[in-house]
Scaffold this motif. Structure first.
Motif, short mmCIF file in Angstrom:
data_model
loop_
_atom_site.label_atom_id
_atom_site.label_comp_id
_atom_site.label_asym_id
_atom_site.label_seq_id
_atom_site.Cartn_x
_atom_site.Cartn_y
_atom_site.Cartn_z
N MET A 1 0.90 -1.18 -0.08
CA MET A 1 0.04 -0.08 -0.09
C MET A 1 0.82 1.18 0.06
SD MET A 1 -2.80 1.37 2.81
CE MET A 1 -4.06 -0.17 2.54
N TYR A 2 0.40 1.93 -0.87
CA TYR A 2 1.32 3.48 -0.90
C TYR A 2 0.57 4.54 -0.22
CZ TYR A 2 3.67 1.26 -4.76
OH TYR A 2 4.84 0.15 -5.54
N ASP A 3 1.39 5.45 0.40
CA ASP A 3 0.93 6.75 0.91
C ASP A 3 1.10 7.67 -0.51
OD1 ASP A 3 0.39 6.19 3.80
OD2 ASP A 3 2.45 5.95 3.90
N VAL A 4 0.10 8.51 -0.63
CA VAL A 4 0.22 9.42 -1.88
C VAL A 4 0.07 10.65 -1.26
CG1 VAL A 4 -0.50 10.16 -4.10
CG2 VAL A 4 -0.16 7.45 -3.35
N VAL A 5 0.63 11.58 -1.39
CA VAL A 5 0.55 13.15 -1.29
C VAL A 5 0.03 13.89 -2.49
CG1 VAL A 5 1.14 15.09 -0.25
CG2 VAL A 5 2.27 13.04 0.70
N LEU A 6 -1.19 14.43 -2.39
CA LEU A 6 -1.51 15.17 -3.63
C LEU A 6 -1.28 16.78 -3.38
CD1 LEU A 6 -4.98 13.74 -4.82
CD2 LEU A 6 -3.49 14.59 -6.25
N LEU A 7 -0.37 17.26 -4.03
CA LEU A 7 0.18 18.87 -3.86
C LEU A 7 -0.32 19.91 -4.84
CD1 LEU A 7 2.03 20.69 -1.90
CD2 LEU A 7 3.82 19.87 -3.52
N ALA A 8 -1.03 20.80 -4.20
CA ALA A 8 -1.43 21.96 -4.90
C ALA A 8 -0.88 22.93 -4.53
CB ALA A 8 -2.93 21.88 -5.10
N LEU A 9 -0.61 24.11 -5.31
CA LEU A 9 -0.17 25.34 -4.97
C LEU A 9 -1.23 26.22 -4.70
CD1 LEU A 9 3.25 25.57 -6.96
CD2 LEU A 9 2.48 24.22 -4.63
N GLY A 10 -0.97 27.33 -3.49
CA GLY A 10 -1.93 28.18 -3.49
C GLY A 10 -1.98 29.34 -4.50
N SER A 11 -3.07 30.05 -4.33
CA SER A 11 -3.56 31.21 -5.03
C SER A 11 -2.27 32.23 -5.14
CB SER A 11 -4.65 31.74 -4.88
OG SER A 11 -4.77 32.14 -3.68
N GLY A 12 -2.12 33.11 -6.24
CA GLY A 12 -1.21 34.10 -6.33
C GLY A 12 -0.69 34.06 -7.58
N ARG A 13 0.13 35.01 -8.00
CA ARG A 13 0.75 35.45 -9.45
C ARG A 13 2.11 34.75 -9.34
NH1 ARG A 13 -3.13 35.92 -13.46
NH2 ARG A 13 -4.71 37.32 -12.64
N ASP A 14 2.66 34.51 -10.52
CA ASP A 14 4.21 34.11 -10.72
C ASP A 14 4.79 35.37 -10.18
OD1 ASP A 14 3.56 31.74 -11.49
OD2 ASP A 14 4.01 32.15 -13.65
N ALA A 15 5.87 35.28 -9.69
CA ALA A 15 6.76 36.48 -9.12
C ALA A 15 7.84 36.70 -10.14
CB ALA A 15 7.47 35.99 -7.91
N PRO A 16 7.84 38.08 -10.77
CA PRO A 16 8.73 38.35 -11.54
C PRO A 16 10.05 38.14 -11.48
CG PRO A 16 7.16 40.40 -11.53
CD PRO A 16 7.12 39.10 -10.27
#
Length: 329
Positions: A1-16
């Motif tokens: 059995m695997y442990d799976v982490v679903l990672l999403a990044l929070g809101s905001g804009r790309d930093a120049p």
């Protein structure tokens, strides 16, 4: 059995300049109405992928990271056992698998950048078991979950170029049943990484290219000595920046061949038999392990994996053969 982490990044804009994941901030959706969606609310593909993983018996945790520190907390789960030399190293036989939900290639790059920061040893502590042509160990494979249903030419993201699944259930199957597909990674002396490629240059408001000057050198071969105008320069690991309109800047870039591809487009003035002046683009191409760009103008705009920046001093990119991997079905 695997442990799976679903990672999403929070809101905001790309930093120049710094790009996604730099300066303690993460970018969110790549434009549109989703920019206003609270980052604490997982998007539908994330929930669907979590359900598919759970149905297969995986233990799933969903994390929305809004800073580099929060990304690092997730990546720490991929650490291997302690080493005698004290280095932090990925677990080559771990049961924890990572899926990154991406609205842009810049978001995927943000996570890979933190993986490199975590596992690349300092030059003064280079271990004997590190490959001679690498500065970091094999990074843990990453499952890629695109947050849009499809990308078609010319706006093809890296997942589309690699032929990776986009359906959440298919992504889950690849993570649990697939095999790692190892890919080259570009590092640069600015402290970042490149997965797809970079395009240097820009156009004015009317779409006309703005010329600039720089010395461009690939493994000792000079493509431009800095004395002539350049329309564009592409540095490719994959093919996202292989073409500029109708002009082919790169010839068949391959993210598995251990080399980067570089193309420099230079305007050349010719005259017809009747004496009429014409301008054509001459493209000079090369492949190699590393490229150095030394701008002669004050600032050169660029896109690197879709993230905007400006180059004002020498920048070098080099390839790390097979350093990162994706779960492929």
């Amino acid at each position: 059995m695997y442990d799976v982490v679903l990672l999403a990044l929070g809101s905001g804009r790309d930093a120049p300049g710094g790009g996604c994941g730099s300066g303690g901030a993460c970018c969110g959706a790549a434009g549109g109405a989703d920019d206003t969606e609270p980052c604490e609310t997982p998007r539908v593909p994330v929930l669907a992928c979590a359900d598919a993983l759970t149905a297969r018996g995986a233990r799933v945790s969903t994390v929305t990271a809004r800073s580099d520190a929060e990304i690092d907390e997730v990546l720490a789960r991929l650490d291997g056992p302690p080493r005698a030399d004290g280095l932090t190293w990925p677990d080559s036989d771990g049961k924890t698998r990572l899926v990154v939900a991406t609205a842009s290639d810049g978001q995927l790059r943000a996570v890979l950048r933190r993986l490199v920061r975590r596992y690349a040893p300092p030059p003064s502590r280079r271990p004997a078991d590190l490959a001679e042509n690498r500065t970091l160990p094999d990074l843990p494979p990453v499952g890629v979950l695109p947050l849009d249903p499809a990308r078609t030419p010319p706006a093809r993201d890296l997942a589309a170029q690699l032929g990776l699944p986009r359906d959440p259930a298919a992504v889950a199957a690849a993570v649990l049943d697939g095999v790692p597909r190892r890919l080259d990674l570009l590092r640069n002396d600015g402290g970042s990484v490149t997965l797809d490629g970079a395009l240097l240059g820009a156009a004015d408001d009317a779409g006309r290219p703005l010329h600039w000057r720089a010395r461009v050198e690939v493994d000792g071969a000079v493509l431009s000595d800095g004395s002539e105008p350049i329309t564009a320069c592409a540095i490719g690991n994959a093919g996202g920046y292989a073409r500029l309109g109708e002009v082919a800047l790169l010839a068949d870039p391959d993210p598995t061949d251990g080399r980067l591809a570089v193309g420099v487009a230079v305007p050349v003035v010719t005259r017809s038999a009747l004496g009429r002046k014409r301008v054509r683009l001459e493209v000079r191409r090369a492949r190699g392990r590393a490229v150095a760009v030394v701008p002669r103008d004050q600032k050169v705009p660029f896109l690197d994996d879709g993230v905007e920046g400006e180059l004002s001093r020498k920048r070098s990119w080099w390839t790390e053969p097979g350093a990162w991997a994706v779960w492929a079905g």
